[in-house]
Design a protein around this motif. Structure first.
Motif, short mmCIF file in Angstrom:
data_model
loop_
_atom_site.label_atom_id
_atom_site.label_comp_id
_atom_site.label_asym_id
_atom_site.label_seq_id
_atom_site.Cartn_x
_atom_site.Cartn_y
_atom_site.Cartn_z
N THR A 134 11.93 -13.39 -47.39
CA THR A 134 11.71 -14.73 -47.95
C THR A 134 10.68 -15.52 -47.15
OG1 THR A 134 13.57 -15.58 -46.64
CG2 THR A 134 14.05 -14.82 -48.87
N CYS A 135 10.18 -14.96 -46.08
CA CYS A 135 9.18 -15.64 -45.27
C CYS A 135 8.37 -14.59 -44.53
CB CYS A 135 9.83 -16.62 -44.30
SG CYS A 135 10.96 -15.81 -43.12
N GLY A 136 7.20 -14.98 -44.03
CA GLY A 136 6.37 -14.05 -43.31
C GLY A 136 5.75 -13.02 -44.25
N GLY A 137 5.37 -11.86 -43.74
CA GLY A 137 4.75 -10.82 -44.54
C GLY A 137 5.52 -9.52 -44.46
N GLY A 138 4.96 -8.47 -45.11
CA GLY A 138 5.56 -7.15 -45.04
C GLY A 138 6.69 -6.91 -46.01
N GLY A 139 6.89 -7.79 -46.98
CA GLY A 139 7.97 -7.62 -47.93
C GLY A 139 7.57 -6.68 -49.07
N VAL A 140 8.55 -6.08 -49.71
CA VAL A 140 8.32 -5.24 -50.89
C VAL A 140 9.34 -5.61 -51.95
CG1 VAL A 140 7.31 -3.29 -49.64
CG2 VAL A 140 9.78 -3.39 -49.97
N PRO A 168 3.85 -10.36 -50.27
CA PRO A 168 3.75 -11.26 -49.11
C PRO A 168 4.10 -12.70 -49.50
CG PRO A 168 1.59 -10.73 -49.95
CD PRO A 168 2.55 -9.87 -50.71
N THR A 169 4.62 -13.45 -48.57
CA THR A 169 4.94 -14.86 -48.79
C THR A 169 4.08 -15.72 -47.88
OG1 THR A 169 6.67 -14.90 -47.11
CG2 THR A 169 7.32 -14.22 -49.32
N GLN A 170 3.93 -16.98 -48.25
CA GLN A 170 3.12 -17.92 -47.47
C GLN A 170 3.97 -18.74 -46.51
OE1 GLN A 170 -0.15 -17.70 -47.73
NE2 GLN A 170 0.17 -16.12 -49.30
#
Length: 566
Positions: A134-140, A168-170
């Protein structure tokens, strides 16, 4: 007999065979070896026809006589929709594999039709799952789809059933607070425990929520550190504070006594306001008002307070004994007088207790001794002898490591005696021509009963193995010889389609012919006094007349989508 001779020669022709991995079970249907015994000479392993061994190429070889496996199940049709074929196989296992009867009949192929012409294939993709962060990067995130076809048509669904993509989230992730290390304990707020007061001296230590500091500029804010930043504990290990004694009021004077020196008239007072404790000073001055006594009285000894408990003699509780700790006291409150001698303090100057609050020490497992090998379990061939050991000398406990290695080992015993090889029946030969049983009378195309026979052999029996079950080497039946005989007949549909021939590769065909049923109504259905059911031997020249225009006596079809030969 020739086959038996070849088998015996194969078994005894090599004096020293190569060492192989020997197995106590050979699965005739899967061709796999089970229950490994160990490495022995190939000849020793194959003294038991039920055993198998692993060849240099990793395949399993049966020690028994040549035998066909069962036919496999029919394969799936080679096409999902339309005309194709399906196949089944069998394998010849055993010593002298080429001796299986009909050695080329390993593969059968028949025509089939694919039933998946209306297969629905893949359903629609389902919705994307939430992003894994839900925050940061590296999500799939991922989505899936299901194959809507029936089980036999699942191959219509090609491609993946799952898709993933980055998301990715901002938003920066909140930083949750973490505690720093605890500070050292402070000094106790007192040096002893005053039993005249309810509070006990204490000590404290601190930590701060700074590793890291929780973020306040993220949504949501970072969590503060859980728990307290200060720990306070009582200093229960401190000794009790000394209590100085103080005199009580004087008692009325008593009678004179002469326990030592001159007699005295004594007025007494008691040091009980308060009584001295925990090493406190006794009351100053005398507890008696007397006339001068020429001989002093003895002074009895009194214990000081107990010291704090010492360290335990170990950090954990082993199996053999429990660690202990001790504390001490001194007979110096006061020290007993020496002249005249006062009584010494009664009791012990030292106390000892078990440290039962400690954790148990981890105990690593240790193997017991190997047991003797079991007796050889077989009377022929080779067999496994087993020796075991237990992890109980001691067994692992309280988080200790288990015993390394195996608790079971196998040694192979060799009897040098070949196991019996039981006989197996060969296939029946084809029926011999139908002949008149008495003399040389001609019965072809005549309504005279005859007799025909066929034979079989009991193969591969050796080393006192059991003979084939049943005692019939010859089979007989009564018959009529109708070979090439002219007779009327009627057309009665088609025979079953043959299997595809050849069974693999190109130019494979199948055939069927229309049935011209001969008219046997002039023949009796039984023969002889025993009324045995009659059979008709040979192929008569039945005349069923002409077929309607456009009809054929034979049909030939190509088998399509046949797999290539391997």
């Amino acid at each position: 007999m020739e086959v038996l001779l070849v088998l015996v020669l194969l078994l005894v022709s090599v004096e020293h065979s190569e060492c192989v991995r020997c197995f106590a079970r050979f699965d005739l249907n899967s061709g796999r070896c089970n229950e490994e015994l160990g490495e022995v000479d190939e000849d020793d392993c194959c003294q038991n026809p039920h055993y198998g061994y692993e060849t240099t190429d990793g395949a399993c070889q049966s020690c028994g006589p040549p035998t066909w496996s069962s036919w496999s199940s029919w394969s799936q049709c080679t096409v999902l929709c339309g005309d194709g074929v399906r196949q089944r196989r069998r394998t010849c296992y055993g010593i002298g594999e080429s001796e299986c009867e009909l050695p080329k009949d390993k593969l059968q192929t028949e025509v089939c039709s694919g039933v998946c012409c209306d297969a629905e294939g893949w359903g629609l993709w389902l919705a994307w799952s939430p992003c894994s962060v839900t925050c940061g990067g590296g999500g799939v995130r991922k989505r899936v789809r299901e194959c809507a076809s029936s089980p036999e048509c699942r191959s219509a669904c090609t491609g993946p059933s799952e898709e993933t993509e980055n998301c990715p989230t901002q938003n920066p992730c909140p930083v949750h607070g973490g505690w720093s290390s605890w500070s050292d304990w402070s000094q106790c707020s007192g040096s002893c425990i005053d039993d005249q007061r309810s509070d006990v001296p204490s000590k404290q230590r601190h930590r701060s929520c700074t590793k890291p500091v929780p973020s306040s500029d993220t949504v949501p804010h970072g969590d503060s550190c859980p728990g307290d930043g200060v720990q306070v504990v009582s200093c229960s290990e401190l000794p009790n504070c000394p209590v100085d004694g103080n005199w009580g009021p004087w008692a009325p004077p008593g009678p004179c006594t002469v326990t030592c020196g001159e007699g005295l008239r004594v007025s007494l007072r008691t040091c009980n306001n308060p009584t001295p404790k925990y090493g406190g000073r006794f009351c100053d001055g005398s507890n008696a008002q007397t006339s001068v006594c020429q001989s002093p009285c003895p002074v009895d000894g009194f214990w000081s307070g107990w010291s704090s408990w010492g360290e335990c003699s170990g950090s954990c509780i082993p199996q053999s004994s429990i660690p202990t700790r001790t504390r001490h006291r001194s007979c110096n409150n006061p020290v007993p007088s020496s002249s005249p001698p006062g009584r010494a303090c009664s009791g012990d100057n030292q106390q000892k207790e078990n440290c039962n609050h400690l954790p148990y020490c981890a105990v690593d497992g240790v193997w017991s001794s190997w047991s003797p090998f079991t007796p050889c379990p077989v009377t022929c061939g080779v067999g496994p002898q087993v020796s075991v050991r237990r992890c109980d000398g001691p067994a692992p406990s309280h988080g200790g490591r288990p015993c390394p290695g195996e608790g079971r080992r196998i040694s192979i015993c060799t009897t040098s005696v070949h196991c019996p090889v039981d006989g197996v029946w060969s296939q029946w030969t084809t029926w011999k021509p139908c002949k008149f049983p008495f003399g040389k009378r001609e019965i072809n195309c005549r309504q005279l009963g005859g007799l025909q026979t066929r034979e079989r052999e009991c193969l591969h029996r050796a080393h006192n193995g059991t003979i084939c079950s049943g005692d019939s080497l010859t089979d007989r039946r009564v018959c009529y010889d109708v070979d090439k005989c002219y007779m009327k007949g009627t057309w009665e549909g088609w025979e079953q389609w043959s299997l595809c021939n050849p069974s693999c590769g190109a130019n494979t065909k199948r055939v069927r012919k229309r049935i011209c049923k001969p008219d046997y109504s002039g023949y009796s259905s039984t023969i002889g006094r025993q009324k045995e059911i009659a059979t008709f031997f040979g192929t008569p020249r039945a005349d069923c007349g002409n077929l309607p225009e456009g009809e054929k006596k034979y049909e030939v079809e190509s088998c399509v989508n046949v797999p290539p030969c391997t």
